[in-house]
Design a protein around this motif. Structure first.
Motif, PDB file in Angstrom:
ATOM      1  N   ILE A  33       1.132 -36.470  15.971  1.00 14.75           N
ATOM      2  CA  ILE A  33       0.194 -35.549  16.610  1.00 14.75           C
ATOM      3  C   ILE A  33       0.898 -34.509  17.479  1.00 14.75           C
ATOM      4  O   ILE A  33       0.534 -33.335  17.475  1.00 14.75           O
ATOM      5  N   LYS A  34       1.921 -34.914  18.204  1.00 11.22           N
ATOM      6  CA  LYS A  34       2.611 -33.979  19.106  1.00 11.22           C
ATOM      7  C   LYS A  34       3.322 -32.852  18.374  1.00 11.22           C
ATOM      8  O   LYS A  34       3.647 -31.819  18.965  1.00 11.22           O
ATOM      9  N   THR A  35       3.587 -33.042  17.085  1.00 10.65           N
ATOM     10  CA  THR A  35       4.328 -32.016  16.336  1.00 10.65           C
ATOM     11  C   THR A  35       3.404 -31.024  15.631  1.00 10.65           C
ATOM     12  O   THR A  35       3.875 -30.030  15.072  1.00 10.65           O
ATOM     13  N   ILE A  63     -10.617 -34.090  11.192  1.00 12.60           N
ATOM     14  CA  ILE A  63      -9.377 -33.742  11.884  1.00 12.60           C
ATOM     15  C   ILE A  63      -9.622 -33.263  13.320  1.00 12.60           C
ATOM     16  O   ILE A  63      -8.954 -33.698  14.261  1.00 12.60           O
ATOM     17  N   HIS A  64     -10.602 -32.361  13.488  1.00 14.20           N
ATOM     18  CA  HIS A  64     -10.820 -31.750  14.801  1.00 14.20           C
ATOM     19  C   HIS A  64     -11.132 -32.769  15.899  1.00 14.20           C
ATOM     20  O   HIS A  64     -10.499 -32.765  16.963  1.00 14.20           O
ATOM     21  N   PRO A  65     -12.098 -33.683  15.712  1.00 13.10           N
ATOM     22  CA  PRO A  65     -12.385 -34.652  16.784  1.00 13.10           C
ATOM     23  C   PRO A  65     -11.242 -35.638  17.041  1.00 13.10           C
ATOM     24  O   PRO A  65     -11.086 -36.137  18.151  1.00 13.10           O
ATOM     25  N   THR A  66     -10.442 -35.909  16.001  1.00 11.79           N
ATOM     26  CA  THR A  66      -9.285 -36.785  16.186  1.00 11.79           C
ATOM     27  C   THR A  66      -8.282 -36.137  17.134  1.00 11.79           C
ATOM     28  O   THR A  66      -7.780 -36.767  18.076  1.00 11.79           O
ATOM     29  N   LEU A  97      -9.584 -35.962  20.709  1.00 10.85           N
ATOM     30  CA  LEU A  97      -9.414 -37.227  21.423  1.00 10.85           C
ATOM     31  C   LEU A  97      -8.002 -37.317  22.006  1.00 10.85           C
ATOM     32  O   LEU A  97      -7.796 -37.817  23.123  1.00 10.85           O
ATOM     33  N   ALA A  98      -7.031 -36.799  21.245  1.00  9.10           N
ATOM     34  CA  ALA A  98      -5.648 -36.779  21.727  1.00  9.10           C
ATOM     35  C   ALA A  98      -5.513 -35.882  22.957  1.00  9.10           C
ATOM     36  O   ALA A  98      -4.718 -36.163  23.864  1.00  9.10           O
ATOM     37  N   VAL A  99      -6.297 -34.798  22.985  1.00  4.91           N
ATOM     38  CA  VAL A  99      -6.303 -33.918  24.151  1.00  4.91           C
ATOM     39  C   VAL A  99      -6.847 -34.661  25.360  1.00  4.91           C
ATOM     40  O   VAL A  99      -6.278 -34.624  26.461  1.00  4.91           O
ATOM     41  N   PRO A 124      -4.855 -28.156  18.290  1.00  7.51           N
ATOM     42  CA  PRO A 124      -4.294 -27.163  17.354  1.00  7.51           C
ATOM     43  C   PRO A 124      -5.242 -26.766  16.227  1.00  7.51           C
ATOM     44  O   PRO A 124      -4.974 -25.807  15.507  1.00  7.51           O
ATOM     45  N   SER A 125      -6.360 -27.505  16.075  1.00  2.18           N
ATOM     46  CA  SER A 125      -7.297 -27.155  15.006  1.00  2.18           C
ATOM     47  C   SER A 125      -8.407 -26.233  15.492  1.00  2.18           C
ATOM     48  O   SER A 125      -9.248 -25.796  14.707  1.00  2.18           O
ATOM     49  N   ASP A 126      -8.419 -25.916  16.800  1.00  6.41           N
ATOM     50  CA  ASP A 126      -9.432 -25.006  17.344  1.00  6.41           C
ATOM     51  C   ASP A 126      -9.339 -23.644  16.671  1.00  6.41           C
ATOM     52  O   ASP A 126      -8.264 -23.038  16.637  1.00  6.41           O
TER      53      ASP A 126
END
Length: 220
Positions: free
Chosen positions: A15-17, A48-51, A54-56, A65-67
């Protein structure tokens, strides 16, 4: 959707990458290489977006990053597929006249009349039950839908059904039963009284109206 398009490729990324450009590139590849339509891509985006969001919230990443990726994809030339137009009354009559008088397709008459007369989504229609229909008040209660998805059992691919409840209260609604729908459901009820009812049970629900030739619920 996750198993087919995400898990074996993009889903293995840390996720961080992941950057905005990575998500954009992934979506573009799904459109160009996999031939996906925008509607299907939106379903993948809804995974993908809500996943990532959640990381945010868990402070793993600062921004999602998907915004804005879907909005950008839709702006691209050739991605607009035009406005959908409903059938005219004349077209509906021609369609139903063909179905009702065709020996191959006439058994679809009740379901198509139900779809045309209610505007229900296909999952809502095949999931409708007799207890959701009030003939006296001529009302139909839409409170769930039937979802068909693929899974794996003992290393063999298989498909199964499950009940999906509305995500919001707006998804639960009552639809007036017009004459064509009322007559179609009454005819279906009389036919099932003579030939047998649908005995399918899914997630504790039963009494489904529409069934295939094997007595099971219809596949969307």
């Amino acid at each position: 959707m996750y198993g087919s398009f995400i898990s074996n490729g993009f889903g293995k990324r840390k996720i961080k990458t992941i950057r905005y450009s990575d998500v954009m590139q992934f979506y573009q590849s799904l459109i160009t290489k996999q031939g996906l339509q925008i509607n299907t891509l939106e379903t993948i985006h809804s995974l993908i977006h809500p996943t990532l969001q959640l990381a945010v919230r868990d402070c793993i990443i600062r921004t999602n990053p998907s915004d804005g990726v879907m909005a950008q994809v839709k702006k691209q030339p050739g991605r607009n597929h035009g406005v959908r137009h409903a059938l005219t009354v004349e077209q509906q009559r021609a369609f139903m006249n063909y179905i009702e008088n065709n020996p191959t397709y006439f058994h679809w008459t009740p379901l198509f009349k139900f779809l045309l007369g209610t505007g229900c989504r296909i999952g809502e229609a095949i999931g409708i039950r007799w207890q959701d229909v009030d003939f006296e008040k001529r009302m139909i209660s839409i409170n769930h839908s039937l979802v068909y998805y693929s899974t794996e059992y003992k290393n063999h691919a298989m498909c199964t059904f499950s009940i999906s409840l509305p995500k919001t209260e707006a998804g639960i609604r009552n639809i007036p039963m017009i004459d064509a729908v009322y007559d179609a459901l009454q005819a279906e009820l009389e036919d099932q009284k003579e030939n047998g009812f649908n005995e399918t049970k899914i997630d504790g629900m039963s009494g489904f109206i529409f069934m295939n030739r094997f007595g099971y619920v219809q596949n969307p």
